[in-house]
Design an enzyme around this catalytic site. Structure first.
Site, PDB file in Angstrom:
ATOM      1  CE  LYS A 266      -3.891  -1.855   2.686  1.00  0.00           C
ATOM      2  NZ  LYS A 266      -4.934  -1.664   1.680  1.00  0.00           N
TER       3      LYS A 266
ATOM      4  NE  ARG B 201     -10.818  -9.740  -1.991  1.00  0.00           N
ATOM      5  CZ  ARG B 201     -11.107  -8.829  -2.912  1.00  0.00           C
ATOM      6  NH1 ARG B 201     -11.395  -9.198  -4.133  1.00  0.00           N
ATOM      7  NH2 ARG B 201     -11.154  -7.539  -2.595  1.00  0.00           N
TER       8      ARG B 201
HETATM    9  N1  BES Z   1      -7.964  -3.775   4.411  1.00  0.00           N
HETATM   10  C1  BES Z   1      -8.188  -3.387   3.074  1.00  0.00           C
HETATM   11  C2  BES Z   1      -9.501  -2.643   2.863  1.00  0.00           C
HETATM   12  C3  BES Z   1      -9.681  -1.332   3.565  1.00  0.00           C
HETATM   13  C4  BES Z   1      -9.537  -0.157   2.857  1.00  0.00           C
HETATM   14  C5  BES Z   1     -10.029  -1.281   4.875  1.00  0.00           C
HETATM   15  C6  BES Z   1      -9.747   1.044   3.482  1.00  0.00           C
HETATM   16  C7  BES Z   1     -10.220  -0.067   5.504  1.00  0.00           C
HETATM   17  C8  BES Z   1     -10.088   1.093   4.805  1.00  0.00           C
HETATM   18  C9  BES Z   1      -8.211  -4.602   2.153  1.00  0.00           C
HETATM   19  O1  BES Z   1      -7.435  -5.668   2.561  1.00  0.00           O
HETATM   20  C10 BES Z   1      -7.666  -4.151   0.845  1.00  0.00           C
HETATM   21  O2  BES Z   1      -6.544  -3.766   0.809  1.00  0.00           O
HETATM   22  N2  BES Z   1      -8.501  -4.172  -0.181  1.00  0.00           N
HETATM   23  C11 BES Z   1      -8.122  -3.729  -1.476  1.00  0.00           C
HETATM   24  C12 BES Z   1      -8.639  -4.714  -2.495  1.00  0.00           C
HETATM   25  C13 BES Z   1      -8.088  -4.490  -3.863  1.00  0.00           C
HETATM   26  C14 BES Z   1      -6.640  -4.865  -3.908  1.00  0.00           C
HETATM   27  C15 BES Z   1      -8.889  -5.321  -4.841  1.00  0.00           C
HETATM   28  C16 BES Z   1      -8.720  -2.346  -1.691  1.00  0.00           C
HETATM   29  O3  BES Z   1      -9.849  -2.125  -1.281  1.00  0.00           O
HETATM   30  O4  BES Z   1      -8.032  -1.504  -2.236  1.00  0.00           O
HETATM   31 ZN    ZN Z   2      -5.398  -5.508   1.943  1.00  0.00          ZN
END
Ligand code: BES
Ligand code: ZN
Ligand code: ZN
Length: 506
Positions: A286, A360
């Site tokens: 990230k 997931r």
């Molecule tokens: N933990 C994150 C989602 C999240 C985003 C939680 C903002 C709280 C606040 C999750 O694991 C994630 O990173 N999801 C990705 C999925 C993507 C790679 C398809 C996302 O939402 O960007």
């Molecule tokens: Zn994630």
């Protein structure tokens, strides 16, 4: 004193807890006439269009100073005819729109305002129309939730605390005491969840979540069993293990069991919560900006532990088991790579296109495990996607279901508890978004419909079991404080889950 504090949260870390966390403030029903109540502040709801208060002295209509608009605060000193030292008039909005959700907020806003003024003993007056168990419960919840501050690690000694919060119902029925207890149990469970969510990832590793769950379970008479890595390997939980392999912290799958005194109930509710103690994204790392917030990526798991804490005390009629897969998503040298193919416990193969879509993956194996353990109905809660924040903002939990009756049960419980949820679509046609040329499915679709494609991924592991998925990425953490709530962890959806279990009939 009708309900002395029962427990103080044993911290998972060494820092002693002070006010604002669990069990400090006394809560009770006050049955005296309100003129005789010797509180430091009497809280009185004032509705829009209301011409005068019980104190006569304030001419609401003419002064223009007090409109009765929701959560408007007016503090009066030395109000005539009352023993209390202050009266806080709190706007309650339009009378026809007033409900328990509004009262919960009103109580929280009043408490936070008075606490900031170092007021110690608070008494909130319920109008005769609202002198029911439901309203008394909501008032207590609002006060205890409002009292919460995520400031455990601040060392200055100027923290304020409220000693007591009474709900004033002159001549109120004995049954109201039970409502106060219920409100306390629910709000303390929610604050317990908030405390866990707020713990930083250096202090709350998967092993520490296990410790917190075990301690809670033994305190409230629940069974707690934990699968460690070798057991998960034997069960073929490779989707979960793949996420864990980039971290030095070992993974855990926590199972917490509540069983009713009377066995023989047909349904068995499974609560599955995402417990990623920190989400760096893994190799699909990230951006740095805002990454510190990824300590709350275990909010779904914390909600399940909190819900079990209340369920143990309120004793619903059906068996309930919580499953919390706990991992840290790190980009260590053993981390899984984009393009890796893992074989989940259910037998399905998954191409891991993006290691940041890890929630997931761990939930897939936890859902399979919950089904194998005999759960007939499933609810999962997970901070799963940024896309749900784009879709619904920070107001509504995104709700996805494979079964209309199950969806309606959860929506009904959420409405009654004032936790807003919005049903999202989940047609099987969305499965096409997750096609992989190399495996049964990919762990991500494109940018379009990100919250739905995450849910359709999970659906393939819930299979035929009636199931609801709650995406709480936008609602588990609030960046701005509200008059009735500190910023930070919200504790959603603890109350909904507990009500869901309590109201189960078949
Ligand atoms: N933990 C994150 C989602 C999240 C985003 C939680 C903002 C709280 C606040 C999750 O694991 C994630 O990173 N999801 C990705 C999925 C993507 C790679 C398809 C996302 O939402 O960007
Ligand atoms: Zn994630
Ligand atoms: Zn995540």
């Amino acid at each position: 004193m009708e309900s002395a504090p029962k427990t103080i949260l044993q911290s998972v870390c060494d820092t002693p807890l002070r006010s604002g966390t669990i069990g400090w403030m006394q809560t009770m029903i006050e049955r005296k006439p309100l003129e005789q109540i010797e509180a430091d502040a009497l809280v009185v709801p004032v509705f829009e269009g209301q011409k005068e208060t019980r104190f006569g002295a304030v001419d609401l209509a003419d002064s223009g100073e007090i409109s009765g608009k929701s959560l408007e605060l007016t503090l009066l000193h030395h109000a005539p005819g009352v023993a209390a030292r202050r009266v806080l008039l709190v706007g309650a909005g339009k009378p026809e729109k007033f409900d328990t959700a509004e009262l919960r907020k009103l109580a929280g806003a009043a408490l936070r305002h008075l606490k900031s003024k170092s007021v110690k003993r608070i008494a909130l007056v319920l109008e005769p129309d609202h002198a029911s168990a439901g309203y008394a419960c909501a008032a207590v919840e609002g006060a205890i939730l409002g009292d919460y501050e995520p400031d455990r690690y601040k060392t200055e000694d100027d923290k304020k605390s409220v000693e007591s919060f009474a709900v004033v119902v002159p001549g109120g029925a004995a049954s109201l005491n039970e409502a106060v207890d219920r409100g306390r149990i629910l709000a303390e469970a929610q604050n317990f969840t908030r405390d866990l969510v707020n713990e930083p990832a250096n202090r709350l590793t998967p092993a520490k979540v296990v410790e917190a769950a075990r301690r809670m379970a033994s305190e409230y008479g629940l069974e707690c069993e934990v699968l460690e890595r070798s057991q998960m390997e034997a069960l073929g939980m490779n989707a979960l293990l793949g996420v864990a392999q980039g971290s030095a912290e070992p993974p855990a799958l926590i199972e917490i069991r509540y069983r009713p005194a009377q066995p023989g109930f047909k349904a068995h509710l499974g609560l599955v919560g995402k417990g990623v103690t920190f989400d760096t994204g893994g190799i699909s790392i990230k951006p740095a900006d805002g990454m510190e917030k990824m300590k709350y990526d275990m909010a779904g798991g914390a909600a399940m532990i909190g819900a079990m804490r209340a369920i143990a005390q309120l004793r619903p009629p059906l068996p309930v088991t919580a499953f919390i897969p706990c991992v840290e998503n790190m980009p260590g040298s053993r981390a899984q790579r984009p393009g890796d193919i893992v074989s989940a416990m259910s037998g399905k193969t998954i191409e891991v296109i993006n290691t940041d879509a890890e929630g997931r993956l761990i939930l897939a194996d936890a859902l399979t495990y919950a089904r194998r353990k005999g759960c007939t109905h499933l609810v999962d809660a997970a901070t799963l996607t940024g896309a749900i924040v784009v879709a619904l903002g920070h107001l509504n939990v995104g709700l996805f279901a494979n079964d209309d009756a199950m969806r309606d049960r959860v929506l009904g419980a959420a409405k009654a508890e004032g936790e807003r949820m919005w049903a999202m679509p989940l047609e099987d046609d969305y499965k096409d978004y997750l096609k992989s040329p190399f495996a049964d499915l990919a762990n991500v679709g494109g940018r379009a419909g990100g919250a739905v494609t995450a849910a359709i991924f999970l659906k393939q592991f819930a299979e035929e079991t009636p199931w609801v998925h709650l995406d709480i990425a936008g609602t588990a953490w609030l960046d701005d404080c509200k008059p009735y709530q500190a910023k930070g962890p919200s504790g959603v959806p603890v109350r909904t889950l507990v009500r869901l279990a309590m109201e189960w009939k078949d």
